[in-house]
Design an enzyme around this catalytic site. Structure first.
Site, mmCIF file in Angstrom:
data_model
loop_
_atom_site.group_PDB
_atom_site.id
_atom_site.type_symbol
_atom_site.label_atom_id
_atom_site.label_comp_id
_atom_site.label_asym_id
_atom_site.label_seq_id
_atom_site.Cartn_x
_atom_site.Cartn_y
_atom_site.Cartn_z
ATOM 1 N N SER A 25 31.597 35.545 31.207
ATOM 2 C CA SER A 25 30.658 34.752 31.987
ATOM 3 C C SER A 25 29.213 35.163 31.736
ATOM 4 C CB SER A 25 30.982 34.869 33.487
ATOM 5 O OG SER A 25 30.605 36.130 33.963
ATOM 6 N N LYS A 81 26.084 39.250 37.241
ATOM 7 C CA LYS A 81 25.380 37.969 37.132
ATOM 8 C C LYS A 81 23.884 38.222 37.007
ATOM 9 C CE LYS A 81 28.999 35.259 37.869
ATOM 10 N NZ LYS A 81 29.928 36.372 37.493
#
Lengths: 172, 172
Positions: B93, B130
């Site tokens: 991701s 993230k």
DNA sequence: TCTTTGAAATATGTAACAGAATTCAAAAAG
DNA sequence: CTTTTTGAATTCTGTTACATATTTCAAAGA
């Protein structure tokens, strides 16, 4: 008050009950390094906790046992200190292998450069990083970026194999 | 044979002429670690040479002075040992930030998570990586992979900011 | 002028020591 | 009888002390 105890087996502080669980010896060290060395030996400062991302359940904290134990960067990344050096990567010719401009490469000279390994070579007195491919007796140095052409590698002239890249360290 | 020398200024081995150039003191250490510690202190085993790729002229060798000096991985990557931990990245991701599946992340809890920094957060008891974006008072956690959706971050419920990623270590 | 020599001063590895820490069983207390 | 207190025994531990090695300089010798 009469005598208590007396000579008997098992009395006294047990042998091997020191903080290291093994014999100790005085060693002379430079004053400015003593504190650092004691941390190094006693608290294993270089060993920091390692957690897992994306699979861990629960709420990890330093109090918990480490999900994957403790890690010493030097021990983990440098297996052969005498044969290891670092190289600063320049350019984007190996972007496909995850090597970006400015990345730090860990290079081991004691590893054999097999087919498919990323290697550091000097060509015309300049260090460069490429993926090595052996094909029908010919050795190619292949950039992982379509903008650059492959190079045929021959140990002669000014080409010299310098080592195998084991790790890439990228700063954010 | 008559007297030679005698009391006079400047005679004898000079002060501070030891191998460290500073005073020393005996310190008691566990026997099994003594050799390792002496290498650590005397030969600076952790400091390995650092060369430059793609710009270096000449033919570097261990005998030469290092193009960019010597480097200690721990000192270079871990500025705050007490506030640093490692995390193993899972999934793709964050591929756009150069973070691949299985990469080792160096995370510093003492850094403030500013806009644009890559952070480690725990959401519902799971650690995840993230990029943090602050926009009009709202904090977003944005994957760097179009296949994944942004997440709105709120310190409440089960979300907790864990630290800022300073380095990505990728194995080849 | 160059080389040799020995006294002086510090470096260095380790033995030794004093005080702290730890253990166990006997003595005391409950 | 059970629990707590006590002190001798034994090892740990930080530091001092010391014997030996190393290094330097100037005087003596070549």
């Amino acid at each position: 008050m009469t005598k208590q105890g007396g000579r008997r087996d098992g009395a006294g502080r047990p042998k091997g009950s020191n903080q290291y669980g093994e014999p100790t010896r005085p060693v002379r060290l430079p004053v400015s390094q003593i504190e650092r060395v004691l941390r190094f030996v006693r608290e294993r400062e270089h060993e920091l906790p390692l957690y897992a991302c994306g699979v861990s359940a629960g709420f990890p904290s330093p109090a918990d046992d480490y999900a994957e134990g403790a890690l010493d960067l030097n021990a983990h990344l440098v297996r052969q200190p005498a044969a290891t050096f670092f190289a600063r990567a320049r350019g984007d010719s190996m972007i496909g292998a995850g090597i970006h401009d400015g990345d730090l490469l860990v290079v081991d000279r004691s590893l054999t450069a097999e087919d498919g390994k990323v290697v550091v070579v000097s060509i015309n007195g300049e260090l460069t990083v490429k993926r090595m491919r052996r094909e029908k007796g010919i050795t190619w140095l292949i950039p992982e970026n379509p903008d650059y052409p492959p190079i045929r590698f021959q140990e002669q002239d000014e080409a010299h194999l310098w080592g195998v890249v084991t790790n890439v360290i990228h700063s954010l």
